[in-house]
Enzyme design. Structure first.
Site, PDB file in Angstrom:
ATOM      1  N   GLY B 127     -49.093   0.878 -83.420  1.00 50.76           N
ATOM      2  CA  GLY B 127     -48.026   0.896 -84.098  1.00 50.76           C
ATOM      3  C   GLY B 127     -46.961   2.064 -83.356  1.00 50.76           C
ATOM      4  O   GLY B 127     -46.452   3.058 -83.709  1.00 50.76           O
ATOM      5  N   SER B 129     -43.959   0.663 -81.327  1.00 46.74           N
ATOM      6  CA  SER B 129     -42.305   0.065 -81.593  1.00 46.74           C
ATOM      7  C   SER B 129     -41.963  -0.124 -82.736  1.00 46.74           C
ATOM      8  O   SER B 129     -42.519  -0.380 -83.746  1.00 46.74           O
ATOM      9  CB  SER B 129     -42.610  -1.335 -80.672  1.00 46.74           C
ATOM     10  OG  SER B 129     -42.974  -1.297 -79.432  1.00 46.74           O
ATOM     11  N   GLU B 258     -55.840 -15.707 -61.656  1.00 49.10           N
ATOM     12  CA  GLU B 258     -56.649 -16.832 -60.911  1.00 49.10           C
ATOM     13  C   GLU B 258     -56.625 -18.052 -61.599  1.00 49.10           C
ATOM     14  O   GLU B 258     -56.840 -19.167 -60.718  1.00 49.10           O
ATOM     15  CB  GLU B 258     -58.127 -15.976 -61.215  1.00 49.10           C
ATOM     16  CG  GLU B 258     -58.255 -14.730 -60.173  1.00 49.10           C
ATOM     17  CD  GLU B 258     -58.551 -15.268 -58.751  1.00 49.10           C
ATOM     18  OE1 GLU B 258     -59.438 -15.783 -58.326  1.00 49.10           O
ATOM     19  OE2 GLU B 258     -57.580 -14.800 -57.922  1.00 49.10           O
ATOM     20  N   GLU B 360     -38.798  -3.068 -65.706  1.00 55.68           N
ATOM     21  CA  GLU B 360     -37.782  -2.171 -65.549  1.00 55.68           C
ATOM     22  C   GLU B 360     -38.367  -0.448 -65.647  1.00 55.68           C
ATOM     23  O   GLU B 360     -38.277   0.260 -64.972  1.00 55.68           O
ATOM     24  CB  GLU B 360     -36.406  -2.149 -66.555  1.00 55.68           C
ATOM     25  CG  GLU B 360     -35.669  -3.604 -66.088  1.00 55.68           C
ATOM     26  CD  GLU B 360     -36.390  -4.850 -66.535  1.00 55.68           C
ATOM     27  OE1 GLU B 360     -37.161  -4.774 -67.117  1.00 55.68           O
ATOM     28  OE2 GLU B 360     -36.181  -5.692 -65.741  1.00 55.68           O
TER      29      GLU B 360
HETATM   30  C1  LIG Z   1     -46.291  -9.985 -76.773  1.00 52.84           C
HETATM   31  C2  LIG Z   1     -46.150  -8.601 -77.076  1.00 52.84           C
HETATM   32  C3  LIG Z   1     -46.853  -8.090 -77.892  1.00 52.84           C
HETATM   33  C4  LIG Z   1     -46.499  -6.640 -78.258  1.00 52.84           C
HETATM   34  N1  LIG Z   1     -47.532  -5.872 -78.876  1.00 52.84           N
HETATM   35  C5  LIG Z   1     -47.176  -4.423 -79.284  1.00 52.84           C
HETATM   36  C6  LIG Z   1     -47.954  -3.921 -80.193  1.00 52.84           C
HETATM   37  O1  LIG Z   1     -49.132  -4.335 -80.325  1.00 52.84           O
HETATM   38  N2  LIG Z   1     -47.550  -2.559 -80.706  1.00 52.84           N
HETATM   39  C7  LIG Z   1     -46.152  -2.145 -80.197  1.00 52.84           C
HETATM   40  O2  LIG Z   1     -46.099  -0.938 -80.657  1.00 52.84           O
HETATM   41  N3  LIG Z   1     -45.304  -2.926 -79.514  1.00 52.84           N
HETATM   42  C8  LIG Z   1     -45.719  -4.104 -78.850  1.00 52.84           C
HETATM   43  N4  LIG Z   1     -44.886  -4.676 -78.412  1.00 52.84           N
HETATM   44  C9  LIG Z   1     -43.805  -4.228 -77.989  1.00 52.84           C
HETATM   45  C10 LIG Z   1     -43.152  -3.643 -76.376  1.00 52.84           C
HETATM   46  O3  LIG Z   1     -43.928  -2.677 -76.412  1.00 52.84           O
HETATM   47  C11 LIG Z   1     -41.904  -3.797 -76.379  1.00 52.84           C
HETATM   48  O4  LIG Z   1     -41.632  -5.175 -76.444  1.00 52.84           O
HETATM   49  C12 LIG Z   1     -41.440  -3.303 -75.192  1.00 52.84           C
HETATM   50  O5  LIG Z   1     -41.784  -1.655 -75.259  1.00 52.84           O
HETATM   51  C13 LIG Z   1     -39.772  -3.276 -74.989  1.00 52.84           C
HETATM   52  O6  LIG Z   1     -38.984  -3.151 -76.013  1.00 52.84           O
HETATM   53  P1  LIG Z   1     -38.092  -3.914 -76.508  1.00 52.84           P
HETATM   54  O7  LIG Z   1     -38.666  -5.291 -76.803  1.00 52.84           O
HETATM   55  O8  LIG Z   1     -37.472  -3.221 -77.680  1.00 52.84           O
HETATM   56  O9  LIG Z   1     -36.791  -3.975 -75.741  1.00 52.84           O
HETATM   57  P2  LIG Z   1     -35.800  -3.016 -75.267  1.00 52.84           P
HETATM   58  O10 LIG Z   1     -36.561  -1.606 -74.819  1.00 52.84           O
HETATM   59  O11 LIG Z   1     -34.829  -3.145 -76.174  1.00 52.84           O
HETATM   60  O12 LIG Z   1     -35.455  -3.340 -73.764  1.00 52.84           O
HETATM   61  C14 LIG Z   1     -34.523  -4.663 -73.563  1.00 52.84           C
HETATM   62  C15 LIG Z   1     -34.292  -4.856 -72.037  1.00 52.84           C
HETATM   63  O13 LIG Z   1     -33.625  -3.506 -71.543  1.00 52.84           O
HETATM   64  C16 LIG Z   1     -34.515  -2.984 -70.582  1.00 52.84           C
HETATM   65  N5  LIG Z   1     -34.432  -1.822 -70.563  1.00 52.84           N
HETATM   66  C17 LIG Z   1     -34.671  -0.702 -71.693  1.00 52.84           C
HETATM   67  N6  LIG Z   1     -34.645   0.659 -71.286  1.00 52.84           N
HETATM   68  C18 LIG Z   1     -34.336   0.498 -70.163  1.00 52.84           C
HETATM   69  C19 LIG Z   1     -34.285   1.599 -69.260  1.00 52.84           C
HETATM   70  N7  LIG Z   1     -34.558   2.805 -69.406  1.00 52.84           N
HETATM   71  N8  LIG Z   1     -33.964   1.218 -67.634  1.00 52.84           N
HETATM   72  C20 LIG Z   1     -33.877  -0.011 -67.417  1.00 52.84           C
HETATM   73  N9  LIG Z   1     -33.965  -0.968 -68.217  1.00 52.84           N
HETATM   74  C21 LIG Z   1     -34.206  -0.749 -69.566  1.00 52.84           C
HETATM   75  C22 LIG Z   1     -35.639  -3.572 -70.716  1.00 52.84           C
HETATM   76  O14 LIG Z   1     -36.435  -3.516 -69.528  1.00 52.84           O
HETATM   77  C23 LIG Z   1     -35.593  -5.037 -71.049  1.00 52.84           C
HETATM   78  O15 LIG Z   1     -35.528  -5.986 -70.225  1.00 52.84           O
HETATM   79  C24 LIG Z   1     -45.159  -6.111 -77.853  1.00 52.84           C
HETATM   80  C25 LIG Z   1     -44.451  -6.917 -76.983  1.00 52.84           C
HETATM   81  C26 LIG Z   1     -44.809  -8.086 -76.762  1.00 52.84           C
HETATM   82  C27 LIG Z   1     -43.885  -9.124 -75.963  1.00 52.84           C
END
Ligand SMILES: Cc1cc2nc3c(=O)[nH]c(=O)nc-3n(C[C@H](O)[C@H](O)[C@H](O)COP(=O)(O)OP(=O)(O)OC[C@H]3O[C@@H](n4cnc5c(N)ncnc54)[C@H](O)[C@@H]3O)c2cc1C
Lengths: 348, 376
Positions: B127, B129, B258, B360
């Site tokens: 937990g 995000s 793989e 990133e």
């Molecule tokens: C399949 C899957 C499973 C997941 N499972 C979990 C889970 O079990 N528990 C949990 O807590 N989370 C989970 N997540 C969430 C995951 O950790 C987040 O998606 C991730 O941290 C990115 O956050 P966001 O999706 O809000 O994107 P954002 O942070 O909004 O990013 C959007 C874009 O902006 C870019 N960006 C953001 N900040 C920066 C920066 N400082 N510099 C450059 N670029 C930047 C990112 O790289 C991305 O391209 C999961 C995600 C996926 C896809």
């Protein structure tokens, strides 16, 4: 499975790093570009230190070490773009001689410091008596005492050892004048051995890959330093993501190439490795190192700005070697393709 | 340097493959796609691996291991990957929560939670995000307020993989809103069946193998002994959790790489595609380099040396995985868009460069930690 250099190898690397930092700093390398004899005193030093005898068998006066040892040293010579012909002799000619058994005298000569080189490209033929044709882009030919020449014979490939005074050497322009290139015209009666040069070439490719890793590593190092120090828009440029991310990608490329080069060296040193495996890892190493070196040269120039395209700046010294090494003995396109063919079971 | 296996490496690998061969049905690889969806089978695999000491090989017997060293452990993990052994059904439990529990948990917490987690009896979710806090984890807003011996939680988590199937979650909450962003966070062990917890599944754009949820907390009460690590020290718990996650993910990626390469191979043997050979060579180099960089990092670890190359593996593995399946699609030709199996692989590969820290963010980490560049 152990990816670490042993104590002797670490000691060799440290000593080499120290020696070259003192005797072959960028200012010297730059001077050497315009002074064709600048390398000679340095050559005596490294011959005395045994660098040319590393992988020569003990019974021929060498140290009898392996590809890993050559790679350990080549990486350092790449970091300092050594302007002396160590690579041509110990890295290219030596391994082909050792793998084909083409000339024990020539191999012993390498250990003693005879400048030797490998003529691997071009259209040299052997008709059963005479080596005839032109070898292209032979590195350090103008400095060489002895050439190891690969040729096509009526029943397959052959390897011959030719004294430099028996051939006509025609210097050509070269990306890296510190490793001068020449076309070599042959019409000479010599004994040859019939042998597939590929196993020896795969060693040569791996050693060359290590040099390219060293070049890329050094470019990365100086560029990171620059990115930490150069201030624009009130902050070090390395704080800008466009710069930081480019350097992170370069780091990945360099580590990828380094891992593959060490991997190849170990596989080549292991008597149990299959022919296919040797071919595959050598190609992966040469391809990855060629790509990493070119990427490093491009990123290095870009992130330094205009200063990097001046004669006085060091970057062109590295970029020259990167460019020349990347295309020698097969560029990344050739080697990725070769590895893929092997994976698909086509030994083409 | 030595490419040959040490006797110990070979011995454990052979023991492991004998065990795995014994567990897997003969048609396992031929019917991989069915087995992949067979949760009961995957659960049984986890339970047996736990009993036999192959689940977390570096841990002691009784905790799913047999006290192997780093090198032997990596050998087993890669062998398991190479053989496409069944994916653990709740992989973040074993790969991320378990090491975090051992590192930060009290003896009572470890005693209560670790074995049921490792056996797969109780699943765990992560937990972290929130809608307003993805990459920028430090800006989470879910609040936990202390009332005597209990904490009361209000807020929302999102993208919580398998929350709907999990009994517990490591739940990160803001406990000191006055402290700087990174300071006032605490990690809790939250019972997802507690009153006030609402879990909603999120429909993903393709049928995915793992469920994806939103979790709402309305006055959820947690006891004081639910704190994992120290109060207000959740940042450090999260950072070590992310390290474990990266370590888990690169090997997960390597399995898929793989498999992808095998797919490409069979397509290219069927239809000659010489225009793709260079690209295939590049991906072969990736696969070899990823595996061997893992070994390089372990060698350095065993020698007690700094190992910056380890930091590249999440970025390198996930980006390469995406490119391998892209190549698989090109090798399949225009008919790829009518192949649901391939489309699913392509979709799964898209997520790899997001979860566990986006590419990133990985580049920032590499730039700052491995290269020492200044923060932006
Ligand atoms: C399949 C899957 C499973 C997941 N499972 C979990 C889970 O079990 N528990 C949990 O807590 N989370 C989970 N997540 C969430 C995951 O950790 C987040 O998606 C991730 O941290 C990115 O956050 P966001 O999706 O809000 O994107 P954002 O942070 O909004 O990013 C959007 C874009 O902006 C870019 N960006 C953001 N900040 C920066 C920066 N400082 N510099 C450059 N670029 C930047 C990112 O790289 C991305 O391209 C999961 C995600 C996926 C896809």
């Amino acid at each position: 499975m152990n990816f670490g250099f042993d104590e002797d190898q670490e000691a060799l690397r440290e000593a080499a790093e120290k020696l070259l930092a003192a005797e072959s700093p960028p200012a010297f390398v730059r001077e050497a570009l315009e002074d064709p004899d600048a390398w000679r005193p340095l050559w005596s030093t490294i011959v005395d230190l045994g660098w040319t005898s590393l992988a020569v068998p003990e019974r021929l006066g060498g140290l009898g070490l392996g590809v890993v040892d050559l790679v350990a040293l080549a990486e350092v010579t790449g970091r300092w773009v050594l302007p002396a012909p160590w690579m041509s002799a110990a890295g290219l000619a030596g391994p082909v001689l050792a793998a084909t058994g083409a000339g024990e005298g020539a191999l012993a000569g390498i250990a003693e410091g005879a400048v030797s080189t490998l003529a691997a490209e071009g259209d040299v033929r052997w008709d059963g008596r005479t080596l005839r044709g032109t070898a292209r882009r032979v590195p350090d030919a103008v400095r060489a005492d002895v050439l190891v020449v690969l040729a096509a014979g009526p029943d397959g490939r052959v390897v011959g050892v030719v004294p430099a005074h028996d051939v006509r050497i025609e210097p050509t322009p070269a990306a890296d004048p510190n490793r001068p290139l020449a076309d070599v015209h042959l019409d000479v009666v010599v004994p040859v051995v019939a042998a597939d040069p590929e196993p020896g070439l795969d060693v040569a490719r791996t050693v060359l890959a290590a040099e390219l890793v060293g070049v890329a590593d050094r470019i990365l190092e100086v560029t990171v330093e620059h990115a930490r120090e150069r201030v624009q828009f009130d902050r070090p440029i390395g704080a800008f993501q466009a710069v930081k991310h480019r350097l992170a990608d370069l780091f990945v490329a360099v580590e990828r190439a380094r891992t593959l080069t060490y991997d190849a060296a170990m596989v080549l040193d292991d008597p149990a490795s299959s022919t296919g495996r040797r071919r595959e890892v050598a190609s992966l190493a040469k391809a990855a190192a060629s790509e990493a070196a070119i990427l490093a040269a491009k990123s290095g120039v870009q992130l330094h700005g205009a200063i990097a395209i001046t004669w006085e700046h060091d970057l062109h010294l590295f970029a020259r070697r990167a460019r020349q090494g990347a295309s020698a003995l097969g560029d990344h396109l050739f080697h990725y393709r070769r590895a893929a063919e092997s994976f698909l079971g086509r030994e083409g | 340097m030595d490419i040959t296996e040490t006797p110990a490496q070979r011995e454990v690998r052979e023991r492991y493959t004998a065990w795995l061969d014994d567990f897997l049905p003969d048609d396992y690889l031929a019917r991989y796609h069915e087995h992949r969806l067979d949760w009961a089978f995957r659960r049984a695999h986890q339970r047996d691996a736990f009993e036999a000491g192959w689940l977390v090989p570096q841990w002691e017997p009784g905790l799913g291991g047999q006290g192997l060293d780093h090198l032997e452990t990596l050998t087993i993990r890669l062998e398991s990957a190479r053989r496409a052994a069944p994916k653990l059904p709740n992989i973040q439990g074993v790969g991320v929560v378990a090491p975090g529990l051992r590192e930060h948990g009290t003896p009572e917490q470890i005693d209560r939670y670790l074995v049921p987690l490792l056996r797969g009896d109780e699943w765990w979710a992560l937990g972290m995000s929130e809608p307003g806090a993805g990459s920028d984890f430090g800006s989470i807003r879910t609040r936990a307020v202390r009332h005597g011996d209990t904490w009361v939680v209000n807020g929302q988590k999102i993208w919580t993989t398998q929350a709907d199937q999990s009994r517990y979650a490591t739940l990160y909450c803001r406990t000191d809103p006055a402290a700087p962003k990174h300071r006032g966070i605490t990690c809790f062990i939250a019972d997802l069946t507690a009153p006030g917890v609402t879990i909603r599944r999120i429909r993903s754009s393709e049928d995915s193998l793992e469920s994806f949820c939103e979790v709402f907390f309305d006055d959820v009460e947690l006891r004081a002994d639910a704190v994992l690590g120290a109060v207000d020290d959740g940042w450090n718990v999260a950072m070590s959790s992310l390290d474990h996650e990266r370590d888990m993910i690169w090997i997960m990626n390597w399995v898929e790489i793989e498999r992808g390469l095998a797919h490409v191979r069979s397509s290219m043997l069927e239809h000659r595609r010489d225009d793709l050979l260079v690209d295939l060579g590049r991906r072969l180099a990736d696969a070899e380099a990823i595996r061997m960089t893992g070994y390089r990092a372990v060698t350095n670890e065993l020698r007690g040396e700094r190992s910056p190359e380890f930091l590249i593996l999440k970025l390198f593995g996930s980006e390469s995985l995406q490119q391998v399946w892209e190549l698989a699609i090109q090798a399949a030709g225009p008919g790829a868009v009518t192949d649901p199996g391939l489309l699913l692989e392509d979709f799964d590969a898209l997520a790899a460069t997001l979860y566990g820290g986006t590419s990133e963010v990985q580049r920032n980490i590499i730039g700052e930690r491995a290269l020492g560049l200044p923060k932006g």
